[in-house]
Design a protein around this motif. Structure first.
Motif, PDB file in Angstrom:
ATOM      1  N   THR A  91       0.836  -1.200   0.000  1.00 33.14           N
ATOM      2  CA  THR A  91       0.000   0.000   0.000  1.00 33.14           C
ATOM      3  C   THR A  91       0.874   1.255   0.000  1.00 33.14           C
ATOM      4  O   THR A  91       2.042   1.205   0.371  1.00 33.14           O
ATOM      5  CB  THR A  91      -0.998  -0.009   1.193  1.00 33.14           C
ATOM      6  OG1 THR A  91      -1.056   1.277   1.748  1.00 33.14           O
ATOM      7  CG2 THR A  91      -0.581  -0.950   2.253  1.00 33.14           C
ATOM      8  N   CYS A  94       0.560   4.245   1.671  1.00 30.39           N
ATOM      9  CA  CYS A  94       0.870   4.792   3.002  1.00 30.39           C
ATOM     10  C   CYS A  94      -0.315   4.514   3.889  1.00 30.39           C
ATOM     11  O   CYS A  94      -1.454   4.722   3.490  1.00 30.39           O
ATOM     12  CB  CYS A  94       1.115   6.306   2.930  1.00 30.39           C
ATOM     13  SG  CYS A  94       1.476   7.042   4.552  1.00 30.39           S
ATOM     14  N   ILE A  95      -0.067   4.005   5.093  1.00 31.04           N
ATOM     15  CA  ILE A  95      -1.179   3.709   5.987  1.00 31.04           C
ATOM     16  C   ILE A  95      -1.257   4.712   7.132  1.00 31.04           C
ATOM     17  O   ILE A  95      -2.006   4.516   8.083  1.00 31.04           O
ATOM     18  CB  ILE A  95      -1.103   2.255   6.525  1.00 31.04           C
ATOM     19  CG1 ILE A  95       0.206   2.013   7.292  1.00 31.04           C
ATOM     20  CG2 ILE A  95      -1.237   1.260   5.383  1.00 31.04           C
ATOM     21  CD1 ILE A  95       0.228   0.688   8.032  1.00 31.04           C
ATOM     22  N   GLY A  96      -0.488   5.799   7.021  1.00 27.84           N
ATOM     23  CA  GLY A  96      -0.562   6.850   8.050  1.00 27.84           C
ATOM     24  C   GLY A  96       0.050   6.450   9.379  1.00 27.84           C
ATOM     25  O   GLY A  96      -0.309   6.978  10.417  1.00 27.84           O
ATOM     26  N   CYS A  97       0.974   5.494   9.346  1.00 30.58           N
ATOM     27  CA  CYS A  97       1.659   5.090  10.585  1.00 30.58           C
ATOM     28  C   CYS A  97       3.127   5.459  10.492  1.00 30.58           C
ATOM     29  O   CYS A  97       3.990   4.761  11.040  1.00 30.58           O
ATOM     30  CB  CYS A  97       1.492   3.595  10.824  1.00 30.58           C
ATOM     31  SG  CYS A  97      -0.187   3.147  11.251  1.00 30.58           S
ATOM     32  N   CYS A  98       3.423   6.560   9.772  1.00 29.23           N
ATOM     33  CA  CYS A  98       4.803   6.967   9.510  1.00 29.23           C
ATOM     34  C   CYS A  98       5.564   7.253  10.798  1.00 29.23           C
ATOM     35  O   CYS A  98       6.785   7.195  10.820  1.00 29.23           O
ATOM     36  CB  CYS A  98       4.826   8.211   8.629  1.00 29.23           C
ATOM     37  SG  CYS A  98       3.479   8.269   7.465  1.00 29.23           S
ATOM     38  N   ASP A  99       4.835   7.584  11.886  1.00 34.90           N
ATOM     39  CA  ASP A  99       5.501   7.856  13.160  1.00 34.90           C
ATOM     40  C   ASP A  99       5.887   6.564  13.865  1.00 34.90           C
ATOM     41  O   ASP A  99       6.563   6.603  14.888  1.00 34.90           O
ATOM     42  CB  ASP A  99       4.614   8.731  14.060  1.00 34.90           C
ATOM     43  CG  ASP A  99       3.210   8.184  14.208  1.00 34.90           C
ATOM     44  OD1 ASP A  99       2.798   7.367  13.353  1.00 34.90           O
ATOM     45  OD2 ASP A  99       2.513   8.571  15.157  1.00 34.90           O
ATOM     46  N   GLU A 100       5.410   5.428  13.340  1.00 34.31           N
ATOM     47  CA  GLU A 100       5.769   4.148  13.939  1.00 34.31           C
ATOM     48  C   GLU A 100       6.301   3.198  12.863  1.00 34.31           C
ATOM     49  O   GLU A 100       6.010   2.014  12.857  1.00 34.31           O
ATOM     50  CB  GLU A 100       4.556   3.528  14.630  1.00 34.31           C
ATOM     51  CG  GLU A 100       4.016   4.380  15.767  1.00 34.31           C
ATOM     52  CD  GLU A 100       2.707   3.810  16.309  1.00 34.31           C
ATOM     53  OE1 GLU A 100       2.754   3.176  17.367  1.00 34.31           O
ATOM     54  OE2 GLU A 100       1.666   3.987  15.658  1.00 34.31           O
ATOM     55  N   LEU A 120      -0.593  -3.260   7.518  1.00 36.66           N
ATOM     56  CA  LEU A 120      -1.915  -3.587   8.023  1.00 36.66           C
ATOM     57  C   LEU A 120      -2.057  -5.096   7.954  1.00 36.66           C
ATOM     58  O   LEU A 120      -1.761  -5.710   6.932  1.00 36.66           O
ATOM     59  CB  LEU A 120      -3.015  -2.935   7.182  1.00 36.66           C
ATOM     60  CG  LEU A 120      -3.173  -1.408   7.250  1.00 36.66           C
ATOM     61  CD1 LEU A 120      -4.230  -0.949   6.244  1.00 36.66           C
ATOM     62  CD2 LEU A 120      -3.557  -0.943   8.650  1.00 36.66           C
ATOM     63  N   ARG A 179      -6.539  -5.301   8.227  1.00 36.33           N
ATOM     64  CA  ARG A 179      -6.977  -3.911   8.407  1.00 36.33           C
ATOM     65  C   ARG A 179      -6.581  -3.294   9.755  1.00 36.33           C
ATOM     66  O   ARG A 179      -7.011  -2.199  10.103  1.00 36.33           O
ATOM     67  CB  ARG A 179      -8.499  -3.762   8.209  1.00 36.33           C
ATOM     68  CG  ARG A 179      -8.978  -4.164   6.823  1.00 36.33           C
ATOM     69  CD  ARG A 179      -8.716  -3.055   5.821  1.00 36.33           C
ATOM     70  NE  ARG A 179      -8.442  -3.563   4.474  1.00 36.33           N
ATOM     71  CZ  ARG A 179      -9.372  -3.875   3.570  1.00 36.33           C
ATOM     72  NH1 ARG A 179     -10.630  -3.677   3.830  1.00 36.33           N
ATOM     73  NH2 ARG A 179      -9.029  -4.312   2.395  1.00 36.33           N
ATOM     74  N   PRO A 207      -3.355  -1.969  12.143  1.00 35.59           N
ATOM     75  CA  PRO A 207      -1.942  -1.643  11.975  1.00 35.59           C
ATOM     76  C   PRO A 207      -1.014  -2.465  12.875  1.00 35.59           C
ATOM     77  O   PRO A 207      -1.336  -2.704  14.040  1.00 35.59           O
ATOM     78  CB  PRO A 207      -1.868  -0.156  12.344  1.00 35.59           C
ATOM     79  CG  PRO A 207      -3.133   0.170  13.054  1.00 35.59           C
ATOM     80  CD  PRO A 207      -4.135  -0.888  12.749  1.00 35.59           C
TER      81      PRO A 207
END
Lengths: 373, 154
Positions: free
Chosen positions: B111, B113-119, B124, B127, B129
């Protein structure tokens, strides 16, 4: 943090007391700009939507936060969802909408059950006949773009459409539709209620080769050195990328981060997502991963973006494999410029920024691959 | 102006994306027969419906593995060793991106980007994280899921 301040339905009550005209004027006066990346004046959007003749209007909260390196909307949905929902209700009141949507990206499915409960409880507490439905995205970055989002909501393929007409005049099912980002709507509620609300305070999503990634609040104009201090890199930093579309530039500790200073470096702030790359990286590698992203996410509607993103990726792959030469760089730049000038939507118009800025600022990184030959 | 194509279900307006998600959750994937049912129920031409389904990466028209892994390919994850995790998954599961293992236990996707760039690096799993991944933690996760499936068979 300013973004975490709760409004507890007091902002909605104040909006009702001000009247539709009053609340739109207040948002204009407070200087709120869209926080999704385009920085369009929110009050102006609200006013256009309100002033367009129609028997029905809609509000869409854009929670399709797909820009790589961006996670501030997730932070808000996790930490201050009720204020965001109140912002939706204020927007609905201001323009006279009864039906609202939250377009939540498919990748944030894990946030949905709790958000659904909070929507239900807020609607009950607000004693309103306005409805808010959560629409589940299904993994298309382009649906964060307003015209594509509307296509998606209407049950179509999420492809971008040419503007005008703008959604504020002619949106969902031909009716005026106001699309605001999660952070924008949260700020709207806070701007209505708090006299000391500051428009220049922004959320920054920091990630990459740093030890303290996360969501931070800084004012526009903050020194890069201060941001770096918060980010706490292990090694010396080399480059910053503003999401995928904002371009890549060298780390300049003394630079004040403003839309204008970034423009001087041919970069764009977007949603203030900063991806840090340290000195162990070659910027061509970073550019290659961004090119893959655009090829994958182009909706395919317009030829320059559909074909051009593939050509840019192929050229970068050629360079990356050591088969490239200096002659490839002007071709890459020409391609990038051509796509940006002719593509239909914001995705296509910015998809070459990483190529143009990496060639401008890091020619030595490209040289390193040419000399491998 | 776009034609109003709202769906009606129990007197309530419905959004197609939500209908498709629910159908996929119920049946595992959007098979031809499921799509035909939706097509006739909501009077949407099957060709149009298929076109919509194929546009979105999270909708599947083929049977999927019991566990769906979506490995993140964002620059933030790439800068944090994401590529080696992708390679590990491909070799461990012996499939390419977009494929399902023979035992039907895993499907692997990439994918944006799943918006977990800070971790980062992240993925996923069904579904949800999974973050701050390492090869070891991935290995353990895969082993656990295999073990679980084996126990259920017995």
């Amino acid at each position: 943090m300013q973004i975490l301040r709760k409004t507890n339905l007091k902002a909605l009550a104040k909006a009702h007391a001000l009247g539709q005209e009053g609340v739109i004027a207040l948002i204009e006066r407070k200087g709120l700009e869209g926080r999704g990346g385009a920085a369009f004046p929110t009050g102006k959007k609200w006013r256009t939507c309100h002033d367009t003749q129609a028997d029905e209007r809609f509000v869409v909260c854009n929670a399709d936060e797909g820009e790589p390196g961006t996670f501030k909307d997730k932070f808000i949905i996790l930490n201050n969802p009720k204020t965001m929902i109140e912002g939706i209700l204020i927007a609905a009141y201001a323009i006279g909408a009864k039906r609202c949507f939250i377009y939540l990206r498919g990748e944030y499915e894990f946030l949905r059950p709790k958000l659904q409960r909070q929507v239900k409880s807020m609607l009950k507490r607000a004693k309103t006949d306005v409805t808010i439905e959560i629409v589940r995205g299904a993994g298309a970055y382009i649906c964060g773009e307003s015209t594509a989002l509307l296509q998606s909501l209407q049950g179509n393929r999420g492809t971008a459409m040419s503007k005008p007409p703008n959604p504020t005049r002619n949106g969902l099912w031909g009716k005026p539709t106001m699309i605001n980002n999660v952070e924008t709507l949260t700020c709207a509620a806070q701007a209505v209620l708090f006299d000391n609300w500051k428009p220049e305070v922004r959320l920054f999503s920091l990630s990459g080769n740093i030890q303290n990634p996360g969501v931070y609040e800084f004012p526009i104009g903050v020194k890069m050195s201060k941001v770096i201090k918060a980010a706490n890199p292990k090694r010396k930093l080399k480059a910053v990328s503003f999401g995928c579309f904002g371009g890549i530039m060298p780390v300049d500790e003394n630079m004040a981060i403003t839309p204008e200073t970034l423009m001087m470096e041919k970069c764009h702030h977007g949603a203030y997502s900063i991806i840090f790359a340290d000195e162990t990286n070659n910027v061509v590698d970073l550019s290659l991963s961004i090119a893959k992203f655009y090829t994958y996410e182009s909706c395919g509607k317009c030829t320059p973006c559909r074909e051009g993103t593939v050509r840019m990726l192929n050229l970068l792959r050629k360079i990356h494999s050591g088969e490239g030469s200096r002659e490839d760089l002007p071709i890459l730049c020409e391609l990038a410029n051509h796509i940006q000038e002719t593509a239909l939507c914001g995705l296509g118009q910015t998809c070459g920024n990483h190529v143009l800025t990496s060639i401008l600022h890091f020619p030595q990184d490209y040289e390193a691959y040419f000399s491998k030959k | 102006m776009s034609e109003r194509t709202n769906l009606m279900e129990g007197g309530k307006d419905e959004i197609l994306l939500n209908v498709l998600h629910r159908a996929q959750e119920k049946h595992g994937y959007l098979s031809e027969s499921v799509l035909k049912k939706i097509s006739s129920k909501y009077s949407i031409p099957i060709a149009k419906l298929y076109g919509v389904v194929k546009f979105y990466t999270m909708f599947h028209t083929e049977p999927q593995g019991k566990n769906i892994i979506e490995i993140c390919g964002s620059p933030s994850c790439v800068l944090n060793n994401g590529i080696s995790l992708e390679q590990f998954l491909k070799s461990e599961l012996k499939i390419k991106i977009g494929e399902t293992t023979q035992d039907k236990l895993f499907s692997l996707y990439k994918t944006s980007c799943i918006g977990c760039c800070d971790e980062a690096p992240a993925m996923l799993l069904n579904r949800k994280p999974c973050t701050r991944l390492t090869i070891d933690s991935l290995k353990a996760t895969i082993e656990n899921l295999r073990k679980e499936a084996g126990e259920k068979k017995e």
